[in-house]
Design a protein around this motif. Structure first.
Motif, PDB file in Angstrom:
ATOM      1  N   ALA A 147       1.391  -0.624   0.316  1.00 22.53           N
ATOM      2  CA  ALA A 147       0.325   0.174  -0.267  1.00 22.53           C
ATOM      3  C   ALA A 147       0.620   1.458  -0.454  1.00 22.53           C
ATOM      4  CB  ALA A 147      -0.942  -0.244   1.299  1.00 22.53           C
ATOM      5  N   LEU A 148       1.797   1.045   1.119  1.00 19.53           N
ATOM      6  CA  LEU A 148       2.604   2.463   0.801  1.00 19.53           C
ATOM      7  C   LEU A 148       3.550   2.979  -0.578  1.00 19.53           C
ATOM      8  CD1 LEU A 148       4.245   1.826   4.485  1.00 19.53           C
ATOM      9  CD2 LEU A 148       2.707   3.454   3.376  1.00 19.53           C
ATOM     10  N   LYS A 149       3.957   1.682  -0.697  1.00 22.54           N
ATOM     11  CA  LYS A 149       4.750   1.716  -2.814  1.00 22.54           C
ATOM     12  C   LYS A 149       3.758   2.233  -3.431  1.00 22.54           C
ATOM     13  CE  LYS A 149       7.248  -2.657  -2.172  1.00 22.54           C
ATOM     14  NZ  LYS A 149       8.163  -3.930  -2.528  1.00 22.54           N
ATOM     15  N   ALA A 150       2.747   1.819  -2.999  1.00 22.80           N
ATOM     16  CA  ALA A 150       1.200   2.744  -4.078  1.00 22.80           C
ATOM     17  C   ALA A 150       1.193   3.704  -3.968  1.00 22.80           C
ATOM     18  CB  ALA A 150       0.834   2.090  -3.958  1.00 22.80           C
ATOM     19  N   ASN A 151       1.250   4.319  -2.667  1.00 19.30           N
ATOM     20  CA  ASN A 151       1.303   5.720  -2.712  1.00 19.30           C
ATOM     21  C   ASN A 151       2.612   7.142  -3.034  1.00 19.30           C
ATOM     22  OD1 ASN A 151      -1.082   6.849  -1.667  1.00 19.30           O
ATOM     23  ND2 ASN A 151      -1.000   6.152   0.499  1.00 19.30           N
ATOM     24  N   ILE A 152       3.510   5.620  -2.762  1.00 20.32           N
ATOM     25  CA  ILE A 152       4.998   6.797  -3.233  1.00 20.32           C
ATOM     26  C   ILE A 152       4.971   6.910  -4.481  1.00 20.32           C
ATOM     27  CG2 ILE A 152       7.196   6.471  -2.971  1.00 20.32           C
ATOM     28  CD1 ILE A 152       7.152   4.938  -0.508  1.00 20.32           C
ATOM     29  N   HIS A 153       4.863   5.847  -5.557  1.00 22.59           N
ATOM     30  CA  HIS A 153       4.905   5.769  -6.749  1.00 22.59           C
ATOM     31  C   HIS A 153       3.918   7.027  -6.919  1.00 22.59           C
ATOM     32  CE1 HIS A 153       6.903   2.806  -9.005  1.00 22.59           C
ATOM     33  NE2 HIS A 153       6.484   1.802  -8.032  1.00 22.59           N
ATOM     34  N   LYS A 154       2.594   7.238  -6.311  1.00 17.64           N
ATOM     35  CA  LYS A 154       1.692   7.948  -6.516  1.00 17.64           C
ATOM     36  C   LYS A 154       2.012   9.688  -6.336  1.00 17.64           C
ATOM     37  CE  LYS A 154      -1.307   9.229  -3.894  1.00 17.64           C
ATOM     38  NZ  LYS A 154      -2.535   9.500  -2.719  1.00 17.64           N
ATOM     39  N   GLY A 206      12.304  13.453  -2.664  1.00 14.39           N
ATOM     40  CA  GLY A 206      13.249  12.482  -1.761  1.00 14.39           C
ATOM     41  C   GLY A 206      12.766  11.782  -0.246  1.00 14.39           C
ATOM     42  N   THR A 207      13.344  11.011   0.120  1.00 13.12           N
ATOM     43  CA  THR A 207      12.795  10.800   1.768  1.00 13.12           C
ATOM     44  C   THR A 207      12.016  11.552   1.744  1.00 13.12           C
ATOM     45  OG1 THR A 207      14.495  10.606   2.971  1.00 13.12           O
ATOM     46  CG2 THR A 207      13.615   8.582   1.426  1.00 13.12           C
ATOM     47  N   ARG A 208      12.582  13.186   2.550  1.00 11.90           N
ATOM     48  CA  ARG A 208      12.307  13.995   3.238  1.00 11.90           C
ATOM     49  C   ARG A 208      10.790  14.707   2.767  1.00 11.90           C
ATOM     50  NH1 ARG A 208      14.885  15.943   6.514  1.00 11.90           N
ATOM     51  NH2 ARG A 208      16.474  15.632   5.375  1.00 11.90           N
ATOM     52  N   ILE A 230      10.484   4.112   3.699  1.00 12.87           N
ATOM     53  CA  ILE A 230      10.221   5.254   2.652  1.00 12.87           C
ATOM     54  C   ILE A 230      11.624   4.277   1.672  1.00 12.87           C
ATOM     55  CG2 ILE A 230      10.151   7.439   1.465  1.00 12.87           C
ATOM     56  CD1 ILE A 230       8.481   8.298   4.147  1.00 12.87           C
ATOM     57  N   GLY A 231      13.064   5.051   1.898  1.00 12.38           N
ATOM     58  CA  GLY A 231      14.237   4.544   1.137  1.00 12.38           C
ATOM     59  C   GLY A 231      14.779   3.355   0.555  1.00 12.38           C
ATOM     60  N   ARG A 232      13.469   2.197   1.836  1.00 11.40           N
ATOM     61  CA  ARG A 232      14.199   1.093   1.429  1.00 11.40           C
ATOM     62  C   ARG A 232      12.556   0.436   0.499  1.00 11.40           C
ATOM     63  NH1 ARG A 232      10.712  -3.295   2.779  1.00 11.40           N
ATOM     64  NH2 ARG A 232       9.889  -2.501   4.276  1.00 11.40           N
ATOM     65  N   LEU A 233      11.546   0.915   0.235  1.00 13.01           N
ATOM     66  CA  LEU A 233      10.679   0.751  -0.037  1.00 13.01           C
ATOM     67  C   LEU A 233      11.006   1.277  -1.845  1.00 13.01           C
ATOM     68  CD1 LEU A 233       7.558   1.438   1.569  1.00 13.01           C
ATOM     69  CD2 LEU A 233       8.217  -0.825   0.813  1.00 13.01           C
ATOM     70  N   MET A 234      11.485   3.000  -1.994  1.00 11.43           N
ATOM     71  CA  MET A 234      11.825   3.533  -3.049  1.00 11.43           C
ATOM     72  C   MET A 234      13.023   2.260  -3.759  1.00 11.43           C
ATOM     73  SD  MET A 234      12.087   7.593  -1.913  1.00 11.43           S
ATOM     74  CE  MET A 234      12.795   7.666  -3.915  1.00 11.43           C
ATOM     75  N   GLN A 235      14.055   2.307  -3.205  1.00 10.78           N
ATOM     76  CA  GLN A 235      15.216   1.092  -3.221  1.00 10.78           C
ATOM     77  C   GLN A 235      14.777  -0.631  -4.569  1.00 10.78           C
ATOM     78  OE1 GLN A 235      17.858  -0.100  -1.087  1.00 10.78           O
ATOM     79  NE2 GLN A 235      19.516  -0.633  -2.400  1.00 10.78           N
ATOM     80  N   GLY A 242      12.563   0.750  -7.432  1.00  8.31           N
ATOM     81  CA  GLY A 242      13.700   1.533  -8.270  1.00  8.31           C
ATOM     82  C   GLY A 242      13.401   2.350  -8.730  1.00  8.31           C
ATOM     83  N   LEU A 243      13.025   3.102  -7.689  1.00  2.00           N
ATOM     84  CA  LEU A 243      12.551   4.484  -7.553  1.00  2.00           C
ATOM     85  C   LEU A 243      13.348   5.706  -7.258  1.00  2.00           C
ATOM     86  CD1 LEU A 243       9.381   4.842  -6.693  1.00  2.00           C
ATOM     87  CD2 LEU A 243       9.974   4.136  -9.085  1.00  2.00           C
ATOM     88  N   ALA A 244      14.056   6.830  -7.579  1.00  2.00           N
ATOM     89  CA  ALA A 244      15.003   7.733  -7.194  1.00  2.00           C
ATOM     90  C   ALA A 244      14.897   8.939  -7.821  1.00  2.00           C
ATOM     91  CB  ALA A 244      16.853   7.488  -7.987  1.00  2.00           C
ATOM     92  N   CYS A 245      15.730   9.802  -6.854  1.00  5.09           N
ATOM     93  CA  CYS A 245      15.604  11.893  -6.570  1.00  5.09           C
ATOM     94  C   CYS A 245      16.502  11.895  -7.848  1.00  5.09           C
ATOM     95  CB  CYS A 245      15.475  11.836  -5.546  1.00  5.09           C
ATOM     96  SG  CYS A 245      15.128  13.541  -5.561  1.00  5.09           S
ATOM     97  N   LYS A 246      16.647  12.635  -8.422  1.00  2.00           N
ATOM     98  CA  LYS A 246      17.171  13.283  -9.847  1.00  2.00           C
ATOM     99  C   LYS A 246      17.806  14.073  -8.981  1.00  2.00           C
ATOM    100  CE  LYS A 246      13.452  13.610 -13.378  1.00  2.00           C
ATOM    101  NZ  LYS A 246      12.811  15.372 -14.317  1.00  2.00           N
TER     102      LYS A 246
END
Length: 387
Positions: A145-152, A162-164, A182-187, A190-194
């Motif tokens: 569920a968090l991944k879906a929100n993070i993707h959004k 980024g995570t902040r 959040i950082g773990r789920l982004m990794q 495969g999500l990264a901040c520019k």
């Protein structure tokens, strides 16, 4: 009661708004809302800049064909970008543990065959089907569920958060999540901040013009809007050559209140940017206008513009970029989040993309840490109305 300000717009702003409304695949009303412009006003501008061609000229038919071809090219470009992003994601999952590979296969089985993905990830199909039958743990359900929100939110931020900032967006939805999680789920996704790159200064401070004292003195906060603006110039690379961008930023909300673009750096570049800010905001006499010591800001024309409106001039100390940190920060953000990820074929293309970034995304959507993670427009809207 304070008198309500009326919006006025430069021709450069109007032209950019018309191009955005016509070239984007969305209703004109939505473009108007994104720009903070009355929808009838935007329709008027469209009719003015793109009126009906003379009868029998054949221009309308050609324009329709070109427009349809442009839309098709845009759709094809979007599809190719989506495929590249998918390959990037898959490359990251190749190095992950087997459960994450199974997760990727499950999420993308509508796009690729399961047999193909199992072969690429070097996992067995029977193992994948067996994994699917296992009930997910509560933590895994929560992670999904968090991944879906993070993707959004990551997508809405144009891959800039980024995570902040993602933690801030999730907290607004009553989601209490640590930045580490959040950082773990982004990794895992495969999500990264520019990331940022360095860039060099553009203005020339070697001149014999009068240099104003540093009245701002690094006081980068104000109590109200339109008390202090900071301005600067940067360059944007295109295949046609450099495109120069001048901006003025309100220190209260960090909103870009005025901007101008040109293929050169004449005095009119900064004059036009400040004129846009004056038309849009109607700042009163006493406004502090800070910049570096560039010849454009020290010129007679720019100084006359300040004097005409009763504004005070302030300039950074020689060779000290920290004296103008907010504008430096904006240019770093612009280049990090946009310019370094584009290959502009023409200056006109770059102008339109930068216009949309400033007026639609940066001023109205992007969260700013100096505003308590509110966009500049939302931050100013939260200011109590003076009685």
């Amino acid at each position: 009661m304070t008198q309500k300000k009326t919006n006025s717009y430069t021709d450069e702003f109007r032209e950019g708004a018309v191009k955005l409304a016509i070239e984007s695949n969305q209703p004109v009303a939505q473009s108007a809302r994104e720009l903070g412009v009355n929808v009838n006003t935007l329709h008027t501008w469209i009719n003015k800049f793109h009126g009906e061609p003379p009868p029998g000229s054949g221009k309308q038919v050609n324009d329709v064909h070109l427009y349809e071809e442009l839309k098709q090219l845009r759709r094809e470009n979007a599809r190719l970008k989506e495929e590249r992003e998918l390959l990037k994601k898959a490359a990251a999952f190749l190095r992950q543990r087997i459960t994450l590979k199974y997760t990727f296969i499950m999420h993308h089985q509508s796009e690729f065959s399961i047999a193909l993905m199992c072969r690429v990830f070097d996992v067995s199909r029977s193992g994948y089907y067996e994994w699917q039958l296992r009930p997910p743990s509560l933590r895994n359900q929560r992670d999904e569920a968090l991944k879906a929100n993070i993707h959004k939110h990551h997508q809405a931020s144009r891959a800039t958060y980024g995570t902040r900032r993602l933690q801030q967006k999730l907290s607004e939805e009553n989601e209490s999540v640590s930045r580490r999680r959040i950082g773990r789920l982004m990794q895992e996704e495969g999500l990264a901040c520019k990331t940022r790159r360095k860039f060099r200064a553009t203005t020339n401070s070697k001149h014999d013009k009068h240099v104003a004292p540093n009245l701002l003195d690094r006081h980068f906060t104000t109590e109200k809007p339109d008390q202090a603006y900071v301005g600067d110039i940067t360059y944007i690379p295109t295949r046609e050559g450099w495109l120069y961008l001048a901006v003025f930023i309100d220190l209260y909300s960090r909103a870009v209140v005025g901007w101008s673009m040109d293929s050169r750096m004449p005095t009119s570049l900064v004059n036009d940017a400040l004129t846009m800010a004056i038309w849009k905001r109607r700042p009163k006499a006493g406004l502090l206008v800070h910049s570096d010591r560039g010849s454009q800001y020290a010129s007679d024309n720019f100084q006359q513009l300040l004097t005409q409106h009763g504004y005070r001039c302030s300039m950074s100390r020689k060779g000290n970029c920290w004296d103008n940190a907010p504008s430096e920060s904006f240019f770093h953000t612009l280049k990090t989040e946009l310019v370094h990820h584009e290959d502009f074929k023409t200056r006109a293309e770059a102008k339109q993309v930068i216009f949309e970034y400033i007026e639609v995304f940066y001023n109205r959507v992007r969260l700013h840490s100096s505003n308590g993670y509110m966009s500049p427009v939302d931050y100013e809207s939260a200011l109590p109305v003076a009685a």
